[in-house]
Design a protein around this motif. Sequence first.
Motif, PDB file in Angstrom:
ATOM      1  N   THR A  58       0.940  43.598 114.490  1.00 24.29           N
ATOM      2  CA  THR A  58       0.051  42.007 114.326  1.00 24.29           C
ATOM      3  C   THR A  58      -1.406  42.681 115.157  1.00 24.29           C
ATOM      4  O   THR A  58      -2.225  42.682 114.285  1.00 24.29           O
ATOM      5  N   SER A  59      -1.040  42.013 116.050  1.00 23.68           N
ATOM      6  CA  SER A  59      -2.201  41.627 117.421  1.00 23.68           C
ATOM      7  C   SER A  59      -2.448  42.821 117.629  1.00 23.68           C
ATOM      8  O   SER A  59      -3.759  43.360 118.434  1.00 23.68           O
ATOM      9  N   LEU A  60      -1.720  44.101 118.602  1.00 26.16           N
ATOM     10  CA  LEU A  60      -1.892  45.251 118.560  1.00 26.16           C
ATOM     11  C   LEU A  60      -2.809  46.136 117.740  1.00 26.16           C
ATOM     12  O   LEU A  60      -3.975  46.797 117.990  1.00 26.16           O
ATOM     13  N   THR A  61      -2.659  45.694 116.411  1.00 29.06           N
ATOM     14  CA  THR A  61      -3.556  46.615 115.082  1.00 29.06           C
ATOM     15  C   THR A  61      -4.450  45.552 114.774  1.00 29.06           C
ATOM     16  O   THR A  61      -5.048  46.416 114.952  1.00 29.06           O
ATOM     17  N   HIS A  62      -4.553  44.442 114.859  1.00 29.20           N
ATOM     18  CA  HIS A  62      -6.076  43.717 114.782  1.00 29.20           C
ATOM     19  C   HIS A  62      -6.843  43.431 115.572  1.00 29.20           C
ATOM     20  O   HIS A  62      -7.488  42.915 115.356  1.00 29.20           O
ATOM     21  N   TYR A  89     -14.348  38.942 124.724  1.00 28.01           N
ATOM     22  CA  TYR A  89     -13.833  38.780 123.757  1.00 28.01           C
ATOM     23  C   TYR A  89     -12.560  39.048 123.887  1.00 28.01           C
ATOM     24  O   TYR A  89     -11.226  38.374 123.593  1.00 28.01           O
ATOM     25  N   LEU A  90     -12.056  40.045 123.981  1.00 26.50           N
ATOM     26  CA  LEU A  90      -9.796  40.485 124.885  1.00 26.50           C
ATOM     27  C   LEU A  90      -9.615  39.315 125.401  1.00 26.50           C
ATOM     28  O   LEU A  90      -8.896  39.291 125.322  1.00 26.50           O
ATOM     29  N   ALA A  92     -10.328  36.365 126.743  1.00 25.46           N
ATOM     30  CA  ALA A  92     -10.348  35.316 125.914  1.00 25.46           C
ATOM     31  C   ALA A  92      -8.806  35.266 124.967  1.00 25.46           C
ATOM     32  O   ALA A  92      -8.447  33.482 124.330  1.00 25.46           O
ATOM     33  N   SER A  93      -8.632  36.069 124.259  1.00 25.24           N
ATOM     34  CA  SER A  93      -7.400  36.573 122.952  1.00 25.24           C
ATOM     35  C   SER A  93      -6.453  36.778 123.823  1.00 25.24           C
ATOM     36  O   SER A  93      -5.725  36.437 123.234  1.00 25.24           O
ATOM     37  N   ARG A  94      -6.302  36.655 124.826  1.00 22.45           N
ATOM     38  CA  ARG A  94      -5.167  36.524 125.427  1.00 22.45           C
ATOM     39  C   ARG A  94      -4.614  35.057 125.653  1.00 22.45           C
ATOM     40  O   ARG A  94      -5.273  34.504 126.638  1.00 22.45           O
ATOM     41  N   GLU A  95      -3.714  34.789 125.301  1.00 23.12           N
ATOM     42  CA  GLU A  95      -3.329  33.162 125.133  1.00 23.12           C
ATOM     43  C   GLU A  95      -2.498  32.562 125.837  1.00 23.12           C
ATOM     44  O   GLU A  95      -2.571  31.268 125.862  1.00 23.12           O
ATOM     45  N   THR A  96      -2.541  33.322 127.215  1.00 20.25           N
ATOM     46  CA  THR A  96      -1.552  32.494 128.842  1.00 20.25           C
ATOM     47  C   THR A  96      -2.113  32.670 129.652  1.00 20.25           C
ATOM     48  O   THR A  96      -2.486  34.182 129.616  1.00 20.25           O
ATOM     49  N   ARG A  97      -2.303  32.237 131.032  1.00 14.47           N
ATOM     50  CA  ARG A  97      -1.948  32.426 132.272  1.00 14.47           C
ATOM     51  C   ARG A  97      -1.676  33.170 132.279  1.00 14.47           C
ATOM     52  O   ARG A  97      -2.527  34.792 132.769  1.00 14.47           O
ATOM     53  N   GLU A  98      -0.432  33.827 131.750  1.00 15.47           N
ATOM     54  CA  GLU A  98       0.023  35.546 132.208  1.00 15.47           C
ATOM     55  C   GLU A  98      -0.124  36.507 131.687  1.00 15.47           C
ATOM     56  O   GLU A  98       0.130  37.385 132.557  1.00 15.47           O
ATOM     57  N   GLU A 203     -12.670  41.176 111.227  1.00 15.36           N
ATOM     58  CA  GLU A 203     -11.121  40.946 110.930  1.00 15.36           C
ATOM     59  C   GLU A 203     -10.263  41.094 111.762  1.00 15.36           C
ATOM     60  O   GLU A 203      -9.436  40.953 112.164  1.00 15.36           O
ATOM     61  N   ILE A 204     -11.261  40.943 113.076  1.00 15.06           N
ATOM     62  CA  ILE A 204     -10.679  41.355 114.234  1.00 15.06           C
ATOM     63  C   ILE A 204      -9.825  39.624 115.078  1.00 15.06           C
ATOM     64  O   ILE A 204     -11.092  38.529 115.107  1.00 15.06           O
ATOM     65  N   GLY A 205      -8.764  39.974 115.229  1.00 10.49           N
ATOM     66  CA  GLY A 205      -8.059  38.108 116.532  1.00 10.49           C
ATOM     67  C   GLY A 205      -7.406  38.047 115.356  1.00 10.49           C
ATOM     68  O   GLY A 205      -7.028  38.465 114.455  1.00 10.49           O
ATOM     69  N   LEU A 206      -6.105  37.301 116.194  1.00  5.95           N
ATOM     70  CA  LEU A 206      -4.368  37.292 115.271  1.00  5.95           C
ATOM     71  C   LEU A 206      -3.961  36.286 116.810  1.00  5.95           C
ATOM     72  O   LEU A 206      -4.089  37.260 118.009  1.00  5.95           O
ATOM     73  N   SER A 207      -2.348  35.256 116.465  1.00  7.10           N
ATOM     74  CA  SER A 207      -2.584  34.767 117.181  1.00  7.10           C
ATOM     75  C   SER A 207      -0.972  35.325 116.578  1.00  7.10           C
ATOM     76  O   SER A 207      -0.635  35.554 115.494  1.00  7.10           O
ATOM     77  N   SER A 208      -0.208  34.705 118.150  1.00  8.18           N
ATOM     78  CA  SER A 208       1.092  35.336 118.527  1.00  8.18           C
ATOM     79  C   SER A 208       1.529  34.221 118.827  1.00  8.18           C
ATOM     80  O   SER A 208       2.121  34.464 120.067  1.00  8.18           O
ATOM     81  N   PRO A 209       2.039  33.609 118.348  1.00 12.63           N
ATOM     82  CA  PRO A 209       3.150  32.066 118.769  1.00 12.63           C
ATOM     83  C   PRO A 209       3.866  32.216 119.264  1.00 12.63           C
ATOM     84  O   PRO A 209       4.432  31.907 120.025  1.00 12.63           O
ATOM     85  N   ALA A 210       4.998  33.175 118.378  1.00 14.89           N
ATOM     86  CA  ALA A 210       5.914  33.049 119.412  1.00 14.89           C
ATOM     87  C   ALA A 210       6.337  33.769 120.881  1.00 14.89           C
ATOM     88  O   ALA A 210       6.969  33.739 121.963  1.00 14.89           O
ATOM     89  N   GLN A 211       5.073  35.278 120.725  1.00 13.80           N
ATOM     90  CA  GLN A 211       4.637  35.632 121.968  1.00 13.80           C
ATOM     91  C   GLN A 211       4.209  34.634 123.040  1.00 13.80           C
ATOM     92  O   GLN A 211       4.560  34.744 124.820  1.00 13.80           O
ATOM     93  N   ALA A 212       3.194  33.614 122.596  1.00 15.86           N
ATOM     94  CA  ALA A 212       2.461  32.765 122.897  1.00 15.86           C
ATOM     95  C   ALA A 212       3.428  32.060 124.220  1.00 15.86           C
ATOM     96  O   ALA A 212       2.713  31.498 124.969  1.00 15.86           O
TER      97      ALA A 212
END
Length: 228
Positions: A58-62, A89-90, A92-98, A203-212
């Motif tokens: 998911t996130s690595l590929t997309h 863009y990259l 901003a796509s990282r979903e958490t401070r860590e 098509e670029i971008g994906l959220s990973s809720p569990a990881q976030a």
Amino acid sequence: MHTITDSNLNRLRLMHLVSPSLPLGSFAYSQGLEWAVEDNWVKDEADLLQWTENLLQTSLTHLDLPLLQRLYESCEKKDLERFNYWSRYLSASRETRELREEETSRARALAALLPQWEIQTDAAWLDVIKNNHLSGYAFVAHHWQIGIKQAAEGYLWSWLENMTLAGVKIIPLGQMAGQRILQACIEQIPALVKTGLSRSDEEIGLSSPAQAIASSLHETQYTRIYRS
């Protein structure tokens, strides 16, 4: 007398760039996996394989791979504005401070290696390289004339190896379990690279809720050995 051809040297350079011995601190991050284990989301080999495969597919590929391609192409065209755009863009796509702090920390460590490798760049490019690790990775891969397909394969392999080793330590699992996970995932890499490098801008971008969620909760985890 043996001569190292350009293609052989490029391959060796890629091995150097993705080596776990590179002083970037990659071993210090689990990207939320440590909390996932703490809360019993990931309990055994099967769970770790599922967690790792899901993020790869998911996130690595997309997200990561198509951005790597665009950062690499920006270096080819010497287009700093475009390089900066996709770098931000990259970030901003990282979903958490860590996750954002991990990118910045690894990026600065990689930037510090450039003079040691006699890779010259001006201050404006260096400022962008320090934004996140992917930007620096793309810059070095282009400088060393590593093809984008090989750079993408190396990037996935490096992430996979670090994540698997983290899981083996945290759960914990035996070394053979880790090798089985690597074997199962590595066979998917060629197809994932093909998919990732064929994404359009839309098509670029994906959220990973569990990881976030795991990464956010890891910030206040009482006992931990990883920085993320």
